[in-house]
Write a protein that holds these residues in place. Structure first.
Motif, mmCIF file in Angstrom:
data_model
loop_
_atom_site.group_PDB
_atom_site.id
_atom_site.type_symbol
_atom_site.label_atom_id
_atom_site.label_comp_id
_atom_site.label_asym_id
_atom_site.label_seq_id
_atom_site.Cartn_x
_atom_site.Cartn_y
_atom_site.Cartn_z
ATOM 1 N N SER A 40 1.533 -3.179 31.946
ATOM 2 C CA SER A 40 2.890 -3.396 31.433
ATOM 3 C C SER A 40 3.032 -3.190 29.930
ATOM 4 C CB SER A 40 3.390 -4.784 31.818
ATOM 5 O OG SER A 40 3.062 -5.713 30.836
ATOM 6 N N ALA B 69 7.025 -7.949 37.458
ATOM 7 C CA ALA B 69 6.702 -6.533 37.235
ATOM 8 C C ALA B 69 7.956 -5.726 37.554
ATOM 9 C CB ALA B 69 5.548 -6.099 38.126
ATOM 10 N N THR C 37 3.288 -8.567 34.705
ATOM 11 C CA THR C 37 2.624 -7.582 35.565
ATOM 12 C C THR C 37 2.566 -8.052 37.015
ATOM 13 O OG1 THR C 37 0.405 -8.537 35.360
ATOM 14 C CG2 THR C 37 1.080 -7.004 33.639
#
Lengths: 424, 306, 341
Positions: free
Chosen positions: C189, A193, A250
């Motif tokens: 994301s 991330a 992520t």
């Protein structure tokens, strides 16, 4: 009237900056000399005491030093907020922040701003027993500015039911991904991330491949090398072909741990804290089926872990630096280090502690962690660290996601670090 | 909303004839069944939308930390440990003290902001004076600067005058954050007031101040209470400044929760944070239920005009 | 602003009492007393930091002294900090001006401005529409209205930092959102997913604010107005657009204005939910996130960015007030002349 006040404020602001600059260069002017040898009550500043190790230690110190009592000032749990709190208090020249606990990556910045007392002369500490990488993280411009207090290194968690011999090189790791495919799970993940963890992982990839991010001076970027490219390329390729699952973009530490504990990952790069949680968490499906190993390397020993942990430093504004020095030595003592390890699962900075049999029994990951930290490399020791880490994160993130080529990402990273060192 | 208009408006028109003096009762009776059903459905949708994430928060708050990522939609692995953790002073979590601090700061901020905000709003809505545009602009301008950039100068200012870590160092900035909104809201409401009533009171011998207190303020009650809720919640939520200017003794809940920590470095204690979030939210819901009566009371008072 | 360093007067002075109609000058004096506490407070807590920031924005950030390795004062910067942001001008190691490379915060300015505007427009529009709907429902009389009002305030009562954590948790890859809808969306994301995650969380969190302000406006509308419309046979939609909307316009405009000002400074949600990441790295980086990052890298340059943000917001507010007629001064003067009931 208004103009006069404005210019007065401006004058004060400039004077403040100039003063900060001057006092830092000499490392202590006439006024602070007395404080170097002065004993008295001090304050110790640290982030949230997660596992309640600092309070008992301070109680112990206070019992032995009734005239030099230490008060504990506890900051928030968030690293960014700890950083900002320290900056605020240094700028305000707070005399009550005597000993401060600084993240390894802030040490150079604070040292270059003239806020940390160099540990030399009467304040020098013994560094021979300490792990070299931890000392390097506290050294700026050839001077030691802080005492390594706790350390941390990345280790490779793997599914021992599926993998008998953990991979020792990146290529082995990648070929082991076939096992993951057969088992129907994802292969490998670290922290990708866009946050500090990405810098940690990218630095590990580049350092393991033999490259570096910045040169020894802390400001010249060195990313235009084949080694640096090889390192980043490994992450980019693995993400592209699915060996690193798409969800990993992520992941911070906790998401990766969750995936590993849920049995969805064959390999995980993470810190030692995962070990005991994966053994005990109710939802963990891998309690007895995982093992640990040093990070995979480049064919010549373990991979280069990024170094985590904290250093204890003395503020230049402290009025009782002699006591501060004694307290730091107390934090460094092998007895305290053992206490940190057993009570708080904090990795010691003294090599001999890692081989203590009673400790190893309690924390079985210590031998692996020692290997990791012995080959660890500090993240760039740069006074411009915030800008350096932004440059690394932004460009590496784009490259891993496949939005830019590795070459372009490294060229931009190189240019951005240069620009940061030039003052923007 | 526009799809069913024909039927309901006819119904409403027919029923509208039965209008009597007691307004509240009338409104209930006047409503057609179709509209009641629509209102009920809307209300249910709203309640679900607002409470679903909150429900998830509560479920997580009662879940064993080892099962943090369990996605069962009902309570599983129920435990009270997270609440114990949240209040555990031995672990350095001072949530109890922090709750009191937040309450104290919130009440002070709301009271002072409303008091001086009402003065300013009255002047802006009722008085004719020069530089009114400039004053409005200045007040509005105060909420345009990125809050994050205020911290460093304020920290230095408060450190210099020895206010660091005191309640006033937290209250003063909070007041000024809610003041622009308070002033604008109240000004906007005051403009809608039936000021002829004030004139009438003045003719009856009241001074301008008395007329304001005895006639206008009661009429403005719903607006004032709404503004009070806005101010209180805004102060209750304030985090940025408090995180830098509070000490252990004065830290509000937002700061206390942010410094919650797991038993291990890197471990994020979601379940304990959710437990604390639940604890923090409940008092406000209670406050709202109390205020809600006052708003309704204000509403009926407002009905006198016309 | 010149009162910046003075101490606050403890209590506001009482208004001067006079029984007769006041002339403008007298009203000005009364108004001065009434407004003084507000202005003094704002001058200390907000005016002083703004002035400090503007002054510092014309200073260079400290640079390294090559021999000592210590930071030294950067000296007067002129407009270079502003050029850095607005024109993406950076310096390379040998002191030449170059275009800021990606990964330098300066290169992200226009992207951040665009992201900020996008969030502002979308969230404020959604919140206004949903908030109006909430308010209309709450304004009706039905059993359980108290519950609805309390429920509406729940999202708002949860501190933003906790809200952000909650949504981060909900939107994590293994979280409840994906599990509920059987999806594998990378909410934190992917470019658009991360933006929507923030929009959803923000709308959830701040709609109550709009709803409450609009509700307060609705409650000021006399019932008779509606009844008259009803007698005239106006449809519900017509009643809404021709009666309700114009009458709540002042309250609505104030609510929208303040939401815009807040949204343009959005920080916590994107910072915690996505770390300002998403997309190819900056899909959710707002101006305030950029300010915070720059504060850590260099305060004076951050001051310039704060000032630019301040000016941008000022321009937006100015346009909003002028074009959409939120001009409180003017409407209110019209009001005093008795043009509105």
């Amino acid at each position: 009237m208004k103009a006069a006040r404005l210019s007065a404020i401006a004058g004060m602001a400039i004077a403040g900056l100039v003063l900060a600059g001057c006092s830092s260069g000499s490392g202590g002017s006439g006024g602070t000399d007395a404080s170097l040898t002065s004993h008295g009550p001090i304050t110790y500043v640290q982030g949230k005491d997660n596992s309640n190790v600092v309070r008992p230690l301070i109680d112990k110190w206070n019992a032995a030093h009734p005239k030099e009592k230490v008060t504990f000032k506890e900051q928030s749990d968030q690293a960014d907020q700890q950083h900002d709190d320290l900056v605020q208090n240094f700028q305000a020249k707070n005399k009550n922040y005597d000993v401060v606990d600084v993240d390894v990556v802030w040490t150079a910045e604070f040292a270059a701003k003239g806020w940390l007392q160099p540990l030399e002369g009467a304040l020098a500490i013994k560094t021979t027993d300490l792990l070299p990488a931890t000392v390097a993280s506290a050294t700026y411009g050839g001077k030691l500015y802080a005492a390594p207090q706790t350390s941390d290194g990345g280790i490779l968690y793997y599914r021992s039911d599926l993998i008998k011999t953990p991979p020792t090189t990146w290529d082995e790791l990648m070929s082991d991904c076939a096992v993951a495919k057969t088992a129907g799970i994802d292969c490998y993940a670290g922290q990708y991330a866009k946050y500090e963890g990405l810098t940690v992982n990218v630095a590990e990839a580049i350092n393991t491949a033999g490259g570096t991010i910045v040169a020894k001076d802390g400001k010249t970027p060195t990313l235009n090398t084949p080694e640096a490219k090889k390192g980043l390329q490994r992450l980019v390729d693995a993400y592209k072909n699915g060996d690193i699952p798409s969800a990993a973009i992520t992941y911070q530490e906790e998401q990766g741990r969750q995936a590993f504990e849920a049995g969805k990952l064959l390999f995980l790069r993470n810190w030692p804290y995962v070990y005991s949680l994966a053994k005990t968490d109710g939802s963990s499906t891998v309690k007895d089926t995982f093992g640990i190993a040093p990070l995979p390397g480049n064919g010549n020993g373990p991979g280069a872990s990024s170094l985590g942990g904290h250093n204890a430093a003395i503020s230049v504004y402290s009025q009782h630096k002699a006591t501060a020095h004694d307290f730091i030595e107390f934090l460094e003592s092998s007895e305290t280090q053992k206490f940190f390890a057993t009570q708080g699962s904090l990795a010691p900075v003294i090599e001999s502690v890692y081989t203590d049999p009673t400790l190893v029994e309690k924390l079985p990951y210590l031998p692996v962690l020692l290997k990791s930290i012995k080959s660890a490399v500090p993240r760039p020791v740069s006074p411009f660290y915030p800008a350096v880490t932004t440059a690394v994160q932004d460009n590496a993130y784009a490259a891993i996601k496949g939005d830019v080529t590795v070459d372009k990402a490294l060229t931009d990273m190189q240019a951005a670090i240069s620009a940061a060192s030039a003052g923007n | 909303m526009s799809s069913v208009t024909a039927g309901s408006s006819t119904a409403a028109a027919t029923l509208g004839l039965s209008r009597t003096a007691v307004r509240a009762k009338v409104r209930v009776r006047r409503k057609g069944t179709a509209q009641r059903v629509r209102t009920a459905i809307s209300a249910i949708v709203i309640v679900i939308w607002c409470l679903l994430p909150f429900y998830w928060m509560i479920i997580t708050a009662f879940r064993d930390v080892g099962y943090t990522y369990d996605t069962a939609f009902w309570p599983t692995h129920v435990t009270l440990d997270n609440f114990t953790t949240a209040f555990s002073t031995a672990l350095g979590n001072h949530l109890g003290q922090a709750l009191l601090n937040s309450l104290f700061i919130g009440v002070c901020v709301t009271a002072i902001a409303l008091l001086i905000g009402t003065f300013a709003a009255y002047a802006l809505a009722r008085l004719d004076f020069r530089f009114k545009g400039v004053v409005l602009g200045l007040i509005l301008g105060a909420s345009m600067f990125p809050g994050v950039a205020l911290i460093t100068p304020l920290f230095q200012l408060f450190t210099n005058i020895g206010w660091f870590g005191t309640y006033q160092a937290l209250i003063l900035p909070s007041i000024s954050f809610v003041l622009p909104l308070t002033v604008y809201t109240l000004t906007s409401f005051f403009r809608e007031m039936p000021w002829d009533l004030e004139e009438a009171a003045r003719i009856d011998g009241c001074t301008q101040g008395q007329a304001f207190r005895k006639v206008i303020l009661p009429l403005a009650a719903p607006a004032v209470f709404t503004t009070a809720i806005l101010a209180f919640i805004s102060s209750w939520n304030e985090y940025l400044i408090s995180s830098q200017l509070s000490s252990d003794a004065t830290q509000p809940v937002t700061v206390a929760i942010a410094s919650f920590a797991g038993s291990q470095p890197h471990q994020e204690p979601y379940t304990a944070v959710m437990a604390a979030g639940t604890i923090v939210t409940v008092p406000l819901v209670i406050l709202v239920l109390i205020f809600q009566r006052r708003i309704v009371a204000g509403l009926t008072a407002g009905g006198v005009k016309g | 602003m010149s009162t910046a360093t003075e101490v606050v007067t403890p209590g506001p002075p009482r208004p001067v009492r006079r029984g007769r109609t006041l002339k403008r000058n007298r009203e000005t004096r009364v108004a001065a007393y009434l407004i003084a506490p507000t202005i003094v407070l704002l001058a200390i807590v907000i005016g002083y930091p703004i002035v400090t920031a503007i002054i510092q924005s014309f200073q260079n950030d400290p640079g390294l002294n090559a021999t000592t390795g210590q930071f030294v004062s950067g000296g007067f910067a002129g407009l270079s900090n502003y050029a850095h942001w607005l024109l993406q001008q950076c310096m390379d190691a040998s002191g030449n001006t170059i275009a800021c490379p990606p990964g330098n915060l300066g290169s992200g300015f226009w992207n951040a401005a665009g992201v900020t505007f996008f969030f502002t427009v979308v969230t404020v529009a959604l919140e206004t529409a949903i908030g109006t709907w909430f308010a209309i429902i709450m304004n009706r009389t039905f059993r359980g209205r108290g519950l609805v009002r309390a429920a509406i305030l729940v999202p708002w009562a949860i501190p933003t930092a906790v809200t952000a954590k909650l949504w981060y948790f909900i939107f994590s890859v293994a979280g409840i959102a994906n599990s509920l809808f059987q999806t594998h969306i990378l909410w934190t994301s992917d470019t658009w997913a991360s933006r929507f995650a923030i929009i959803i969380a923000d709308t959830w969190k701040t709609t109550p604010f709009m709803a409450l302000l609009i509700l307060a406006g609705l409650q000021l509308i006399p019932e008779e107005v509606y009844e008259a419309a009803r007698v005239d046979g106006a449809s519900r939609w017509r009643t809404f657009t021709t009666i309700t909307l114009p009458l709540i316009k002042p309250a609505l405009m104030v609510a929208i204005l303040f939401r815009i000002l807040d949204a343009l400074r959005m920080y916590d949600l994107p910072a915690i939910l996505t770390g300002g990441g998403g997309g190819s790295g900056n899909a959710t980086t707002t101006l305030s996130i950029l300010v915070i990052k720059q504060v850590r890298a260099g305060y004076n340059s951050a001051s310039a960015l704060s000032t630019i943000t301040f000016i941008i917001i000022f321009i937006v507010a100015f346009i909003f007030v002028r074009v959409l007629g939120t001009n409180v001064v003017r409407t209110q003067e019209a009001q005093q002349k008795g043009t509105k009931a």
